[in-house]
Design an enzyme around this catalytic site. Structure first.
Site, PDB file in Angstrom:
ATOM      1  N   ARG A   1       0.876  -1.303   0.021  1.00  0.00           N
ATOM      2  CA  ARG A   1      -0.174   0.098   0.044  1.00  0.00           C
ATOM      3  C   ARG A   1       0.814   1.063  -0.019  1.00  0.00           C
ATOM      4  NH1 ARG A   1      -3.428  -2.752  -1.446  1.00  0.00           N
ATOM      5  NH2 ARG A   1      -5.513  -3.079  -0.398  1.00  0.00           N
TER       6      ARG A   1
ATOM      7  N   GLU B   1      -2.552   7.545  -4.876  1.00  0.00           N
ATOM      8  CA  GLU B   1      -3.083   6.677  -6.141  1.00  0.00           C
ATOM      9  C   GLU B   1      -4.614   6.878  -6.481  1.00  0.00           C
ATOM     10  OE1 GLU B   1      -1.933   2.676  -4.942  1.00  0.00           O
ATOM     11  OE2 GLU B   1      -3.842   2.040  -5.455  1.00  0.00           O
TER      12      GLU B   1
ATOM     13  N   HIS C   1      -1.037  -0.292  -9.663  1.00  0.00           N
ATOM     14  CA  HIS C   1      -1.828  -1.547  -8.852  1.00  0.00           C
ATOM     15  C   HIS C   1      -2.429  -2.618  -9.595  1.00  0.00           C
ATOM     16  CE1 HIS C   1      -4.002  -1.329  -4.487  1.00  0.00           C
ATOM     17  NE2 HIS C   1      -3.724  -2.536  -5.101  1.00  0.00           N
TER      18      HIS C   1
END
Ligand code: NAD
Length: 336
Positions: free
Chosen positions: A234, A263, A295
């Protein structure tokens, strides 16, 4: 059950629709993220199904609970985007997909390591341009290097096994020791030792209060010069502001990110031709030794099948009152 399915993408529709044949739920696919602005869309639905960029803060949870929602079904492993205390207060059950493809995520971390080391992303463009010069493409041998892995849960364990296969010395850090990792030959050490001795550092911890900015200026200062830093966990685990200085002064030799702390406004969308407003992100993209993916570490066919199956099975188990305490995401977990 009727499910408001937020942040729906074409691949979600495909895998969930396919899997739905075995279940009786009704899924309404909605493209927006769940937020205070969009939570009205969930009114009247017993279940909201969400992903990593949906924001389930106290206000959102309060409003959906007031309008009939009883279950929050996360179709991801991380749950840092849900206020679990608020969920408890509003009597909302929260479930997630704890393991859908740990090897897929670990393999993506390894892909970043290999691509950064041998500069595959630069070589690809060079060869297509007819430039066969090797200047600037020098790599190192991963065999024999020390790899530090923070977090030895499902993904960290997979990472240990892969890096051991490369012939690396593997140092690990976690609050709870995983006997599998010791059996694979990894050594548990303090995180300071891991920072000081590792050539490659890969993060596999969840984002929580205790792990927020785990990698900050102080942590970076302890690391070897030219360290390779990989984050597929993360974004909030790293204070992005210190990355720029670390890259400029050579403390960080290689940076591989699949996640970024801001993000949410970028990833999973096609922003071609748009001016990126985030100056830190834009600056990171200018370094030749930085490789960023949006991601995608989870994004394999096996993972999407498992996510669809487990999420729909979680909803059925809730409907039939079959959820065991092990299936629930509890407040205590966010406090770890
Ligand atoms: P996991 O729960 O199996 O393992 C997490 C490990 O972290 C556990 O061993 C736990 O003891 C340890 N830990 C928790 N808090 C800690 C702390 N404060 N200090 C030290 N250790 C601590 O989780 P996992 O399945 O291995 O996933 C790890 C993370 O990867 C997830 O939380 C998620 O954020 C991220 N993830 C990213 C992607 C992606 O596509 N990029 C996909 C899946 C998961």
């Amino acid at each position: 059950m009727r499910v408001a399915f937020f942040s729906a993408k074409s691949y979600d529709r495909k895998f969930f629709t396919e899997r739905l044949k075995q279940f009786r739920h009704e899924l309404i696919f909605l493209e927006p993220h769940l937020s205070q602005d969009t939570c009205k869309l969930a009114f009247g639905f017993e279940v909201v199904c969400v992903f990593v960029h949906d924001r389930l803060d106290r206000e959102v949870l309060k409003r959906v609970a007031e309008h009939g929602t009883r279950l929050v079904a996360l179709r991801c492993a991380g749950f840092n985007n849900v206020d679990l205390n608020a969920a408890k207060d509003f009597n909302l059950t929260v479930v997630r997909v704890p393991a859908y493809s740990p090897y897929g995520v670990a393999e993506h971390a390894v892909a970043l390591i290999l691509a950064l080391n041998r500069k595959i992303y630069r070589a690809y463009n060079r060869v297509r341009d007819g430039n066969f010069s090797l200047d600037g493409l020098l790599g190192f041998e991963i065999y024999g290097k020390t790899v530090g892995i923070l977090g030895t849960g499902k993904i960290g364990r997979a990472m240990v096994s892969i890096m051991k296969g490369f012939g690396c010395r593997v140092l690990v850090y976690d609050l709870v020791q995983n006997p599998d990792c010791a059996a694979l030959g990894a050594d548990y050490v303090e995180k300071e030792t891991l920072f000081e001795q590792s050539d490659i550092i890969s993060l596999h911890l969840p984002l929580a209060k205790e792990t927020h900015y785990l990698i900050d200026e102080k942590a970076l200062a302890r690391m070897k010069d030219q360290v390779m830093l990989i984050n597929t966990s993360r974004g909030g685990l790293i204070d992005s502001r210190c990355l720029i200085e670390g890259l400029k002064n050579g403390k960080i030799g290689y940076l591989g990110l699949d996640v970024y702390e801001e993000e949410e406004s970028l990833f999973f969308e096609d922003k071609t031709g748009e001016v990126i407003q985030d100056d830190i992100f834009a600056r990171l993209l200018t370094f030749p030794n930085v490789l960023i993916t949006g991601h995608q570490a989870f994004f394999t066919n096996v993972a999407l099948e498992n996510i669809a199956h487990t999420t729909l099975a979680n909803i059925s188990a809730f409907e039939e009152n079959r959820l065991s305490p092990m299936d629930l995401v509890k407040v205590e977990e966010s406090a770890r």
